[in-house]
Structures are given as C-alpha cells and as structure tokens.
Design an enzyme around this catalytic site. Sequence first.
Site, mmCIF file in Angstrom:
data_model
loop_
_atom_site.group_PDB
_atom_site.id
_atom_site.type_symbol
_atom_site.label_atom_id
_atom_site.label_comp_id
_atom_site.label_asym_id
_atom_site.label_seq_id
_atom_site.Cartn_x
_atom_site.Cartn_y
_atom_site.Cartn_z
ATOM 1 C CE LYS A 71 -4.242 -1.716 0.197
ATOM 2 N NZ LYS A 71 -5.162 -1.545 -0.956
ATOM 3 C CD GLU A 109 -9.993 3.935 0.823
ATOM 4 O OE1 GLU A 109 -9.948 5.175 0.719
ATOM 5 O OE2 GLU A 109 -9.202 3.176 0.218
ATOM 6 C CB SER A 169 -0.069 -7.954 -1.301
ATOM 7 O OG SER A 169 -0.988 -8.742 -0.573
#
Lengths: 416, 271
Positions: free
Chosen positions: A94, A116, A390
Amino acid sequence: MSTPSTEQPRVPGRFGPFGGRYVPEALIPALEELDAARHEAFADPAFVAELEHLQRTYIGRPSIVTEVPRFAEHCGGVRVILKREDLNHTGSHKINNVIGQALLTKRMGKTRIIAETGAGQHGVATATAAALFDLECVVYMGKVDTERQALNVARMKMLGASVVPVELGSATLKDAINEALRDWVTNVENTHYLLGTVAGPHPFPEMVRDFHKVIGEEAHDQVRELTGGLPDAVIACVGGGSNAIGIFNRFLPEADVRLIGVEAGGEGIESGHHAARFQTAVPGVLQGALSYLMQDEEGQTIESHSISAGLDYPSVGPEHAHLRDTGRAEYRYATDEQAMEAFQLLCRTEGIIPAIESAHALAGAIEVGREIAAERGDAAKDAVILVNLSGRGDKDMHTAAAYFGLIDGDITEGDA
Amino acid sequence: MSATGVRPILDRCRAEGRAALIIYLPVGFPDVQTSIRAMVAAVEAGADLIEVGVPYSDPLMDGPVIQQAAATARANGVHVDDVFTATAAVRDAGATAVVMTYWNIVMRRGVDRFAADLAAAGGAGLITPDLVPDEATEWIEASDAHGLDRIFLVAPSSTDVRLREVTSHCRGFVYVASTMGVTGARATVGDAAPRLVERTRAVTDLPLCVGLGVSTREQAAEVASFADGVIVGSAAVRQLFADDVEQGLADLRSLVGELAAGVREGRTSVV
C-alpha cells in the site's frame, strides 16, 4: 432550448466499457485537477527522482524475491517465487501508492488527506505519509473493522492521524469509502482523497496502478535473473485489485505468462457469503466506477463477506473487469478455509507470516501448481509461479489466533 | 413533447412572480403507503413539484437524515416499482413528480426501461446526483426518446467551462447545489448560492432551482429572491421520523405551508 450536440461526450478513463467517472459534479473539477497534476508530475524529472529516492530510502525498494521450495512441495512441485511486498515499510504494498499520492498532494498545494481503510494497512500507510509530509490526516474505518483491527487504529493514532469509526450500513470498507467521499465533497478545496486501490472514479484506477507497477517491473527482472526466463503464471489476491494490477502490469504484453487473480471465496459461493465478484456479479456502478458489482435485481449493493477485511469489497477495480472480459487474466477464488490453510502452511514451511489477503494468492498457487503438475507430469518442476506476497500478517494475529485456537481462554472481538 | 416535463409548472410560477417550491421525499419512508400520503400532503400544502427519492444502499451525496430514511425504507421493503406508483399518485393529486436517483438503480433496470416506466407513470424526468453528462450518453438518448427532463447538478466548484457543458445537456431545470457537501439542513444559506446562480445564469436560460440546506420559511424567501425554485429535502423528511404518523404528516403540511409562503415572499422583498 439548447439541445446537446451530436458529438459523443468525452469518456475518460475507460478500460473497455468499464471505469468512468460516476460522481457528483462537485468532485469533477478535483478529479480533473488530479488528472492534470499526475500527468505533469510523471513528465517532471524532479518528481520522478523524488519518488524513486523515497522508494529506495524510505519504502525499501526494490523489494526482494524469495524462492520458497518447502512451500512449493505442496504446489505440485513447481517452483514458487514470492515477491516480498510484505517487507516494505508499514508492511504491505500500500505504501507505494500512498507515497506517490502524498507527493501529488503537496504538489497540488493541498494540506489535508483523507483515506478509507478496511484491514488498516492503507490507513496506516496514509497516516505514515501524513507524518512524513506534515499533512493533516483523517482515516475513515468501518466500526466493525476498528474493533477487529484495534492495533492498527492505535498505530494510526500514534502517527498523528484521526480515525473516524463509520457506523452506517455494514460498518465495513464500503461504508468507510462512502463517508470519505462525503468528506471529500465537503472539503475538496484543501483536501485530497488518498484512495487506496485501483477502484473509484478516473483517474484513480490508472494513477494507483502507475504507482504500483514498480512491483511487476522489479519482479520481471528478478525472476529472469533467478530462472533465466519469465514465470509461467503470476498470481495475486484481488480485493479492489491494486497489488494484482501492480504485479500484472509489466507482464500484460507477455502473452505466454498467465495472470491469475484470486478473490475471496468467503464461506463458499453457494453460501452467498463471499467477495468473489467475478463468480456471481454483473456490471454496475459503485463509488464512481462501472465494474462487476455484487448487487440485487434492483441495483442495491449486496454486502460482501471475507475473513480478510482487505478483500471484503462488493466491487472490483475496472481494469480487472476488462482483463477478465478480454480473457487476458483469469480469476478464481479461495475460501476462508483454503486461505487459512495456505496461511499456516507458509508460516510452517518457510517462516514467513503472510497477510490473510496474500494467503488467498498462496492458496491460488497451491491449486494452480497442482493443475500444472497434473498436466505436465515431471516437466512441472521447471514451471515457475510468481506470487505477490502483498503484505505481512502481524495485523492478522488476532484473527489467526482465534481461527486456529492458539490462545487459551476466551478471545473476544476487540482485544488486540 | 415540449409541453411535457416541469417547464409548464416553472413557467407558471415565474408568471406569478415567485419561485417554485420543490419538496424531496423518499418513496418507502417510513413505509410505501405513508410516503405516498406524505407526497400528496406536500402537494396539497403548496409544493409545486415533488422530488421522489429512490432509497439506495450507498447514498454518497446524502447526509444523516436521508441516509437513515433510505435505510429504514429499504428495511421496510421498498422496491423500485414503488417509485412509479408514487409518481403516478403525485400526478393524480394534480402535481408533477421528478425522480431523484443514484445511477446504478437506473442502470440495473435498464436505462430505456426505467425511462419508459417513468414516462408511463407521468413522471417529468430524472435528477441524477452521481451522473454527469459526460457519462450520460444512454440517458440522453432515452430521455429524448421518452420526452423526459434531464436535470443535472452544478456545484460551487464547477468551472465556467463545466457550467456551460453541464447546463447544455439539462432540460427542465438546472439543479444548483448551493454548498459543497451532502444533503442536510444548514443554519445559513451562505453566499455561495447566489454567486453560483449568477454564474450559471450567465451560461443558460433554463430555470435554476437551488437545493442543499434550506429548512425554514426565511431561508426559502432568501433563496427565492435569486433562484427560480427552492428545493427542500432533509427538513421535510425529518418530519416523518415522528413516532405518530398522523402527527408527522400534519407537521409536514405545516412546514410545507410555511415554505410555500416563503417562496412567495422572496421576489417582493428584492424587487
């Protein structure tokens, strides 16, 4: 009365029929400003240099790849290579997108970012960038998620962000996005909405992909160095789909490389409790984009379900919808149970604790590896599967401990 | 086709030297039957147009009052078909309805089918809070085919280029979202609304109706002094939260009566 001209309205940001900009007029100028800013930024050597500097000295890029032979024994004996996005600062992919958008925020002269978050990974990454760049930061998080991810709420607050629990609707990721959009439409003058995935209105799906495509560019070269060729398949989990697009993008022109997205199968497709959009959904509009959408016959959104908060979203990034319809990528799903088996297996065989999101990709690798073995027999040992790991699983210890019964006594939701 | 839609009503209000009063009520809140009674009551109390709201799972342009009303309506089993029942009931009460809906509801039914059903129920057109003309090719075709008004929104953030673009695709009126933000009552009208109306007037001759935030007779009069229509949503919906349905309907009548007086005060105070 003025009648519209016969020329077709301009349709920006489409992937085939998918994508678009289904938002209130109030946001259109901000989206156009953002679109212009990102094009200018990518054309500006100073911006690119600053981004690359931060990738190297702050995020920790390039992330390494790790071949995992003991895990691969359970995947039909193919070679399995993990792209280690879990080793990035803040623990997931991210941060790639967050650092990029935070730089754009500064460039646009805005002073406040909102975001969010579901599992909290994107919220933590955003709070981190806000601290680094001295931006005011508000993170919207479904109340249910603030309870099951209390530790990440504390992390965001430590970093100086405000966390707003959203109690409306299902009180999860979708509702957090609605509330962030309401904030944005009110405060757009000084605020950038730092959307965390390849969904939402144009230019978010393209822009977020472009900040993540470094994953696949690195992995392409790393796999070639390790194996002398391209992988047979690239596998990633797909919630909104940012880590998957990030690793797929470089391989799109390589027609021989299978691209495989793994959605959250929840309690199974028949149960109705899942987030496997491509199994059951039809196209629809949610939160700014046309894509596959879990909805009822009247167009009301159906709530998704997954053990993984990060995959628990009823729609999917529009580029994935296009890749699916054109057949360039395949999409399958892993149930909660399959994901948790893969989660445990990677821990026990390789000493790596994956995020539960990433465990869905690992579950996909187990299946795909076995399918390749069934097809190719002994030759399967030369096949290579690249999996995007990830994120790391520290945030999921509460869920995993409850799932596997690892802690004596009663573990109640909310204890972190 | 030019005689259909909301224009005859807005032109009549203009001829009377006043602004129109437009009341938003969601179908199905608190239940379908009561919501239709509320719409008829609003017409009888002086509303010129009814905006029939369609409850939606993800109303990202709406504040807490309308969000809660939508959630209750859905929990009580409202269906999209009820929109057309309500529209026809408003027509039968001698008024005109426009439907305000998030786009996925229309897309799921099929844009042309939705338009055909709305036209058959006597509806004048659609207000589309999350559909801008850039994405509206299909709706522009369907609204032309069925003689429906297309009411897009303009906002304080709209550039002059956007104002021209958006209003060039509108028919009936232009929805002027007076403040940046979601639906809900606000203490003051603020100066963004008159400024946006002025900027919009420079690019279109269409009637301009102002919404977002109006809740009192005084605010209605203030907005009526510079706009062609005053849209009231949350303040009207709030009346229907009363435990006693009859009391809620009576309060709604009384509020609409006050607002109707307000839109008749606006012009005289200015001219």
